[in-house]
Design a protein around this motif. Structure first.
Motif, PDB file in Angstrom:
ATOM      1  N   ARG A   1       0.834  -1.462  -0.106  1.00 23.60           N
ATOM      2  CA  ARG A   1       0.109   0.050  -0.045  1.00 23.60           C
ATOM      3  C   ARG A   1       0.964   1.124   0.114  1.00 23.60           C
ATOM      4  N   SER A   2       2.162   1.232   0.580  1.00 28.68           N
ATOM      5  CA  SER A   2       2.593   2.348   0.475  1.00 28.68           C
ATOM      6  C   SER A   2       3.527   2.752  -0.611  1.00 28.68           C
ATOM      7  N   ALA A   3       3.848   1.465  -1.108  1.00 31.47           N
ATOM      8  CA  ALA A   3       4.532   1.592  -2.697  1.00 31.47           C
ATOM      9  C   ALA A   3       3.282   2.123  -3.750  1.00 31.47           C
ATOM     10  N   ALA A   4       2.111   1.902  -3.224  1.00 30.32           N
ATOM     11  CA  ALA A   4       1.012   2.266  -4.408  1.00 30.32           C
ATOM     12  C   ALA A   4       0.913   3.917  -4.172  1.00 30.32           C
ATOM     13  N   ASP A   5       0.939   4.328  -2.685  1.00 32.89           N
ATOM     14  CA  ASP A   5       1.075   5.609  -2.584  1.00 32.89           C
ATOM     15  C   ASP A   5       1.857   6.390  -3.143  1.00 32.89           C
ATOM     16  N   ARG A   6       3.081   5.840  -2.827  1.00 35.21           N
ATOM     17  CA  ARG A   6       4.309   6.740  -3.515  1.00 35.21           C
ATOM     18  C   ARG A   6       4.234   6.676  -5.038  1.00 35.21           C
ATOM     19  N   ALA A   7       3.898   5.463  -5.724  1.00 31.85           N
ATOM     20  CA  ALA A   7       3.909   5.584  -7.273  1.00 31.85           C
ATOM     21  C   ALA A   7       2.776   6.401  -7.689  1.00 31.85           C
TER      22      ALA A   7
ATOM     23  N   LEU B   1       4.375   9.971  -7.101  1.00 31.26           N
ATOM     24  CA  LEU B   1       5.672  10.271  -7.839  1.00 31.26           C
ATOM     25  C   LEU B   1       4.880  10.281  -9.439  1.00 31.26           C
ATOM     26  N   GLY B   2       3.794   9.650  -9.742  1.00 24.43           N
ATOM     27  CA  GLY B   2       3.163   9.796 -11.174  1.00 24.43           C
ATOM     28  C   GLY B   2       2.669  11.107 -11.323  1.00 24.43           C
ATOM     29  N   ARG B   3       2.314  11.913 -10.510  1.00 21.45           N
ATOM     30  CA  ARG B   3       1.951  13.437 -10.323  1.00 21.45           C
ATOM     31  C   ARG B   3       3.260  14.035 -10.836  1.00 21.45           C
ATOM     32  N   THR B   4       4.308  13.743 -10.133  1.00 23.42           N
ATOM     33  CA  THR B   4       5.484  14.611 -10.076  1.00 23.42           C
ATOM     34  C   THR B   4       6.063  14.515 -11.397  1.00 23.42           C
TER      35      THR B   4
ATOM     36  N   ARG C   1       1.582   4.144 -13.003  1.00 23.69           N
ATOM     37  CA  ARG C   1       0.296   3.857 -12.881  1.00 23.69           C
ATOM     38  C   ARG C   1      -0.255   2.205 -12.513  1.00 23.69           C
ATOM     39  N   LEU C   2       0.484   1.357 -13.092  1.00 21.80           N
ATOM     40  CA  LEU C   2       0.409  -0.076 -12.690  1.00 21.80           C
ATOM     41  C   LEU C   2       0.305  -0.250 -11.271  1.00 21.80           C
ATOM     42  N   VAL C   3       1.556   0.173 -10.802  1.00 20.45           N
ATOM     43  CA  VAL C   3       1.592  -0.253  -9.266  1.00 20.45           C
ATOM     44  C   VAL C   3       0.612   0.582  -8.398  1.00 20.45           C
ATOM     45  N   ALA C   4       0.400   1.782  -8.922  1.00 23.93           N
ATOM     46  CA  ALA C   4      -0.631   2.404  -8.370  1.00 23.93           C
ATOM     47  C   ALA C   4      -2.101   1.650  -8.292  1.00 23.93           C
ATOM     48  N   VAL C   5      -2.349   0.936  -9.335  1.00 22.57           N
ATOM     49  CA  VAL C   5      -3.534   0.401  -9.521  1.00 22.57           C
ATOM     50  C   VAL C   5      -3.595  -1.095  -8.770  1.00 22.57           C
ATOM     51  N   GLU C   6      -2.485  -1.732  -8.989  1.00 25.21           N
ATOM     52  CA  GLU C   6      -2.460  -3.183  -8.754  1.00 25.21           C
ATOM     53  C   GLU C   6      -1.855  -3.454  -7.397  1.00 25.21           C
TER      54      GLU C   6
END
Length: 631
Positions: A158-164, A167-170, A200-205
């Motif tokens: 979950r933390s990796a998804a939040d970071r992704a 970071l995707g916005r950045t 986006r893949l990490v943020a979703v999956e």
């Protein structure tokens, strides 16, 4: 890359545009580094050997491949910007053979199939029941279902998804600025837009994968089982060994036992909270103060305190490497931020660090202290200055802390100018020795936690290791073996041996914890006996002028169970008491008008530094009588 035509119109890159290009290139390279590290905490979590974890590992590898492709695209565009800023013209790279995982629009990718939740086996069957089918199955071999590791994995996913997502916005902002700059120059754009699909893949999956784990753990939590070791008289397995380490016995296997109900969910929640430190490992340094809040830290401490000792050690052991480095960075950043919120967070983080020191596996203590060096108080200066050489640490973790109770003769001051603290310890050991042992707790990892009452606040536990400061002796000492000579050391602070010469550490550990509480050994020189007494007992200490105190008054104070410490003047009469010193009163002979005092200095062999003094002869040397109850 292949060389191509110059920008349309043959425009020359101006100095301002060159600066913009260099700035965009730097931002893209930094983003590439952060993108590649999104899953660093997830990859460092040890596996459990289960088919579920094997399938999750496959997904993590696919996500990492997509992230690496993102990073490669960002670095390629940064290299192009550098070339353009230098005045060279380069064409954009042709789209490469992107993997299906990298360009997948979401969790329906054929390369990264979703993992359905695996229901738990029937209650009472081994955890290896899940290994009957699927990748990673071992044909009925035992599988360790470790709720701590799985809890950390779910939290880090979950933390990796939040970071992704963040970071995707950045990356989107950085790419957009780059595209606009290139458009103004008339340079082709568009290919770098592919970067960000792995994020986006990490943020979703990743949240879906975490949900799978948590669902499975919730089902196991409903079963009244606990893990035990199979074997004749085998003790329960400690989970404090490093992830991936082999069990002590090659024949050991874990099976459910109906002996006591277990709570994997509670363990997983605690482990997940500790995994917050893994999130800080990939965060930018200027964002560190915002990664942890006071409420969040308090929640971590509360959940950690609820765990049994072996489980707590296992949870803390998962912080090896990057998470501990991130914790040290957070502490340093918060300590340098004067904002009120940061000060409160720094104090709470220091308390959590103390909890970690008390509960860490023994083999993690050194790494923990290296990450947070203030967990070891600043060393006292060596006697004789620099000529004595550097202060070294002597590991006394194998020695007894308390032998036959706390005794006044156990205390020997040493070279630190904290006679007031030594006198208070001697006085308490005379009046209420049980208090000293009650406030001292030896932890399973060999550290010791001592409870103090600083100021008027709540009790504070201060944890210290048994590493005591010492100086090297100029002459080598005998090792006890014929023909061998070893390097000798002399402890600088309070003596780690009692009056009989036996190892007994409690006075030295009290002093070390007091030094940690106040910022190091140099900070506790020439202090207040009343402050020390109140900090040790939690009860207010009083002061009265020596000239207004009679022998009968001293006797009454001792009879009430109070500790009495005499603080001498800066100048004393020859043959009287030592100037600027503290003496605990051990007894009073009112009929003869005398008082029994102990000089807290470390006595010479065969001596005890205890002597009767006529009160009428020494009262002129005493400035203040400090006294107070112990309870």
């Amino acid at each position: 890359m292949h060389e191509g035509p110059a920008p349309r119109g043959g425009a020359v890159v101006s100095a301002g545009t060159a600066d913009d290009l260099g700035r965009h290139a730097t931002a893209l390279r930094r983003a590439a580094t952060e993108v590649a590290a999104v899953l660093s905490g997830v990859r460092s979590t040890g596996g459990t050997g289960s088919p579920l974890r094997a399938r999750l590992d496959g997904r993590v590898l696919a996500w990492q491949a997509a992230l690496d492709a993102d990073a490669e695209a960002l670095l390629a565009r940064a290299a192009l910007l550098d070339r353009l800023a230098a005045g060279s013209a380069w064409a954009l790279p042709a789209p490469g053979p992107w993997s299906a995982a990298a360009i997948s629009p979401g969790p329906t990718s054929s390369r990264v199939p979703p993992v359905p939740p695996v229901p738990p086996g029937p209650i009472g069957r081994p955890a290896s029941a899940e290994a009957g089918a699927g990748a990673g199955g071992s044909g009925g071999a035992p599988v360790r279902f470790d709720p701590v590791l799985l809890g950390v994995l779910a939290a880090r996913l979950r933390s990796a998804a939040d970071r992704a997502a963040a970071l995707g916005r950045t990356v989107a902002v950085a790419v957009g600025e780059t595209e606009r700059t290139l458009a103004r120059m008339g340079s082709p754009t568009g290919t770098v837009g592919m970067a960000g699909r792995g994020l986006r893949l990490v943020a979703v999956e990743a949240p879906n994968a975490a949900g799978d784990i948590e669902l499975r753990m919730a089902r196991f939590a409903a079963a009244p089982i606990t893990l035990r070791r199979v074997g004749p008289g085998g003790p329960p397995e400690r989970i404090s060994r490093p992830p991936g380490a082999r069990p002590a016995s090659p024949t050991a296997r874990f099976v459910p036992s109906p002996a006591r109900p277990a709570s994997p969910t509670a363990l997983a929640v605690a482990a997940g909270l500790l995994a917050l430190f893994g999130a800080g490992a990939g965060a930018r340094s200027d964002a560190v103060p915002d990664t942890l809040g006071v409420d969040r830290l308090r929640a971590v401490r509360a959940r950690l305190a609820d765990l049994p000792d072996p489980t707590r050690a296992g949870v803390i052991g998962l912080l090896r490497g990057g998470p501990l480095t991130a914790l040290g960075a957070m502490a340093a950043r918060l300590a340098g931020t004067p904002k009120p919120g940061a000060v409160l967070a720094a104090a709470e983080l220091a308390g959590l660090a103390d909890d970690l020191l008390a509960g860490a596996p023994p083999d993690l203590l050194g790494e923990l202290v290296r990450a947070l060096p203030w967990l070891e108080p600043a060393a006292p200066p060596p006697p004789g200055g620099e000529r004595s050489g550097p202060v070294v640490g002597v590991d006394r973790s194998g020695d007894a802390i308390v032998r036959d109770g706390a005794d006044p003769g156990d205390v020997g001051q040493g070279a630190v100018a904290d006679c007031y603290l030594a006198a208070a310890l001697i006085g308490i050991a005379r009046q209420d020795p049980a208090l000293l042992t009650e406030r001292l707790r030896r932890n399973p990892n060999g550290t010791v936690t001592i409870t103090f009452h600083p100021g008027s606040g709540a009790p504070v536990g201060v944890t210290v290791t048994a590493m005591l400061p010492a100086r090297r002796l100029s002459a080598p000492a005998s090792t006890g073996r014929e023909g061998e000579r070893g390097e000798g050391v002399q402890e600088i602070a309070m003596d780690g041996d009692n009056a009989a010469g036996q190892p007994e550490l409690w006075p030295a550990l009290y002093e070390k914890a007091y030094a940690r509480l106040h910022g190091g050994y140099p900070a506790i020189g020439f202090g207040s006996a009343s402050l020390a007494l109140g900090t040790l007992t939690g009860r207010p200490a009083s002061r009265r002028a020596a000239r207004a105190t009679s022998v009968a008054d001293l006797a009454a104070l001792l009879d009430r169970g109070e500790v009495v410490v005499l603080a001498t003047r800066s100048r004393t009469r020859s043959g009287g008491l030592v100037a600027a010193h503290a003496y605990p009163a051990l007894a009073v002979d009112a009929a003869r008008g005398r008082v029994l005092l102990r000089n807290p200095w470390d006595p010479a062999p065969g001596a005890d530094n205890v002597r009767w003094y006529a009160w009428s002869q020494v009262v002129a040397d005493v400035h203040t009588v400090v006294h107070g109850p112990t309870r």
